[in-house]
Design an enzyme around this catalytic site. Structure first.
Site, PDB file in Angstrom:
ATOM      1  N   TYR A  16      20.400  69.073  13.839  1.00  0.00           N
ATOM      2  CA  TYR A  16      20.709  67.650  13.731  1.00  0.00           C
ATOM      3  C   TYR A  16      19.823  66.759  14.598  1.00  0.00           C
ATOM      4  O   TYR A  16      20.103  65.565  14.738  1.00  0.00           O
ATOM      5  CB  TYR A  16      22.175  67.404  14.110  1.00  0.00           C
ATOM      6  CG  TYR A  16      23.170  68.161  13.262  1.00  0.00           C
ATOM      7  CD1 TYR A  16      23.122  68.092  11.877  1.00  0.00           C
ATOM      8  CD2 TYR A  16      24.156  68.950  13.844  1.00  0.00           C
ATOM      9  CE1 TYR A  16      24.034  68.790  11.098  1.00  0.00           C
ATOM     10  CE2 TYR A  16      25.072  69.644  13.075  1.00  0.00           C
ATOM     11  CZ  TYR A  16      25.012  69.566  11.699  1.00  0.00           C
ATOM     12  OH  TYR A  16      25.910  70.251  10.937  1.00  0.00           O
ATOM     13  N   SER A 121      22.787  60.441  47.378  1.00  0.00           N
ATOM     14  CA  SER A 121      22.334  60.669  46.000  1.00  0.00           C
ATOM     15  C   SER A 121      23.285  60.049  44.983  1.00  0.00           C
ATOM     16  O   SER A 121      22.866  59.608  43.909  1.00  0.00           O
ATOM     17  CB  SER A 121      22.181  62.164  45.727  1.00  0.00           C
ATOM     18  OG  SER A 121      23.411  62.836  45.926  1.00  0.00           O
ATOM     19  N   HIS A 169      54.368  61.102   2.016  1.00  0.00           N
ATOM     20  CA  HIS A 169      54.798  62.507   2.045  1.00  0.00           C
ATOM     21  C   HIS A 169      54.182  63.288   0.881  1.00  0.00           C
ATOM     22  O   HIS A 169      54.750  64.287   0.420  1.00  0.00           O
ATOM     23  CB  HIS A 169      56.324  62.634   2.011  1.00  0.00           C
ATOM     24  CG  HIS A 169      57.024  61.807   3.040  1.00  0.00           C
ATOM     25  ND1 HIS A 169      57.176  62.224   4.349  1.00  0.00           N
ATOM     26  CD2 HIS A 169      57.578  60.570   2.970  1.00  0.00           C
ATOM     27  CE1 HIS A 169      57.811  61.287   5.035  1.00  0.00           C
ATOM     28  NE2 HIS A 169      58.057  60.267   4.220  1.00  0.00           N
ATOM     29  N   SER A 294      27.168  74.370  -4.613  1.00  0.00           N
ATOM     30  CA  SER A 294      27.740  75.678  -4.306  1.00  0.00           C
ATOM     31  C   SER A 294      26.728  76.745  -4.675  1.00  0.00           C
ATOM     32  O   SER A 294      26.035  76.634  -5.694  1.00  0.00           O
ATOM     33  CB  SER A 294      29.045  75.887  -5.084  1.00  0.00           C
ATOM     34  OG  SER A 294      29.453  77.240  -5.030  1.00  0.00           O
ATOM     35  N   SER A 339      29.069  66.283  38.764  1.00  0.00           N
ATOM     36  CA  SER A 339      27.621  66.302  38.535  1.00  0.00           C
ATOM     37  C   SER A 339      27.265  67.100  37.286  1.00  0.00           C
ATOM     38  O   SER A 339      26.559  66.611  36.397  1.00  0.00           O
ATOM     39  CB  SER A 339      26.900  66.877  39.754  1.00  0.00           C
ATOM     40  OG  SER A 339      25.515  66.955  39.526  1.00  0.00           O
TER      41      SER A 339
END
Length: 447
Positions: A16, A121, A169, A294, A339
């Site tokens: 990706y 830092s 439903h 498919s 971190s």
């Protein structure tokens, strides 16, 4: 073995990668280093602007030369810093040493010790990372979000007059309109986006344990708290968190991740609904020449974009959930768990962007099958029973609900004739009967 899209462990850097390339400018290791350099440079300039006594003679015309260090930051510069880190075994200290080298190049070596002056830092990490997230949100996430939101708004208009059998439903229910059902998602997305916009991008900046100890002991007459707030808010465009421990408390960042998670959840809900409508044949999908649905069944055109989106948004939410739950927790004045976790911030953003793009791609492939909508409505005349019994209630008719219940719960199929014949048996005026007969599954769709 050199890294490529084929041997990358993470699919966001492999399969990706082309979908999330733009995020590298905000969440890659090189990007993090660049943002650290930016903060260090702007901090040094801010010290000159006080000015500290030792910096009062600094040539302010060099400020833009200093800013060019991060504006022109290159992969070569990042590799140089990584080489320094091999010696220091400390990533932020390596950035400091790199900038000192640049000071040598600019012939301003005598000012080098005011790089990273009085800082820890985390003053750099807890400004660099929120800044990178804020800019990634503005430059990448928001545009992608708006594209899909605007596409959904277009579909509201396009489908506003398409009557549709609702299902509650999983069972046939009072009809609705397709455009209105899309509008539900738009309103949900907009409301959550508004909440997201209210979340500040917060940053910690206050020295080793948050109290400006080193700054204050060196220059006790300077209002360092005011300096820190001005630097964070005016120079970096962030909100200054104060007081803090050694690290940002991440509460606002956690809120941001939770808000992003809610938006993703709404999109997952949309993905599943559209997927279901495709399975019900309410939508066909545009076919691209050469594509295979498919490996075994030639007829299939699968709703893979909505499935891809759901999967990626689910991964993003799992990571956002961990980030929002973990980051606000740190032992005493600090531990190091934040971190390593923060280095993964770009991962859920990447999966989110993949999900957004996949949903959009799926939406753009939909072809409305109006005949199927009409067929389902025609096959479910029982859904107008609610309308009929409500009008009968209005007219004071005895036990209207029970009368319609008796009709609609038989095993016999109810159609227009069945309903019309039933209406004729009612002890009401011809005017009311005429009103009742005007109601159909296609026009009983509310406002």
């Amino acid at each position: 073995m050199s890294l490529s899209s084929l041997n990358a462990i993470s699919p966001i850097d492999g399969r990706y990668r082309s979908k999330v390339n733009e995020l590298a400018a905000y969440f890659s290791e090189e990007a993090l280093i660049k943002y650290r350099v930016l903060v260090e440079i702007e901090y040094f300039i801010a010290l000159c602007e006080i000015p500290l006594p030792q910096l009062s003679d600094f040539d302010t015309s060099l400020f833009e030369n200093l800013r060019d260090i991060y504006r022109n930051f290159s992969t070569e510069d990042a590799l140089n810093i990584k080489d320094i880190e091999k010696v220091t075994n400390h990533d932020v200290k390596a950035v400091e040493y790199f900038i000192k080298e640049q000071f040598d190049v600019l012939n301003i070596s005598k000012y080098k010790e005011f790089i990273h002056f009085g800082l820890t830092s985390q003053d750099i990490n807890n400004t660099a990372i929120p800044l990178s997230i804020k800019e990634a949100m503005n430059d990448v996430y928001v545009p992608e979000y708006l594209v899909i939101l605007n596409r959904l708004k277009e579909l509201i208009i396009e489908w506003k007059n398409v009557p549709m059998l609702a299902r509650t439903h999983g069972q046939p229910a009072s009809p609705t309109r397709l455009g209105k059902e899309i509008e539900v998602f738009v309103v949900r997305l907009e409301e959550q986006f508004n909440l997201l916009n209210d979340i500040p991008s917060a940053a910690k900046f206050g020295g080793a344990t948050g109290n400006f100890n080193a700054h204050n002991v060196a220059y006790p007459k300077i209002d360092w708290k005011s300096f820190g707030s001005k630097f964070v808010q005016e120079k970096l465009g962030l909100q200054h968190s104060f007081p803090t421990t050694q690290i940002e408390h991440y509460d606002h960042m956690a809120a941001l991740f939770d808000a992003l998670k809610r938006i993703n959840t709404i999109l997952i809900d949309l993905d599943r609904d559209i997927w279901t409508y495709v399975s019900m044949d309410y939508f066909k999908q545009k076919i691209k020449a050469g594509e295979v649905g498919s490996s075994a069944m030639p007829h299939k055109v699968n709703p893979i974009d909505f499935e891809n989106s759901e999967g990626n948004l689910g991964i993003a939410n799992a990571l956002f959930e961990h980030l929002s739950a973990k980051l606000p927790i740190s032992r005493l004045q600090r531990d190091l768990t934040d971190s390593t976790v923060l280095r993964n911030v770009g991962v859920p953003f990447a999966h989110t962007i993949i999900g957004l793009k996949s949903t959009l791609k799926g939406l753009n492939k939909l072809v409305l099958n109006e005949a199927k909508f009409a067929e389902d409505l025609e096959n479910n005349w029982a859904v107008v029973a609610e309308a009929i019994q409500t009008i009968l209630r209005r007219e004071g008719y005895p036990n209207p609900y029970e009368a319609l219940k008796g009709l609609t719960r038989t095993n016999e199929k109810i159609n227009q004739k069945t309903m019309s014949d039933f209406i004729e048996t009612l002890d009401v005026s011809d005017e009311i009967k005429s009103e009742l007969k005007q109601i159909t599954p296609s026009n009983y769709t509310g406002i």
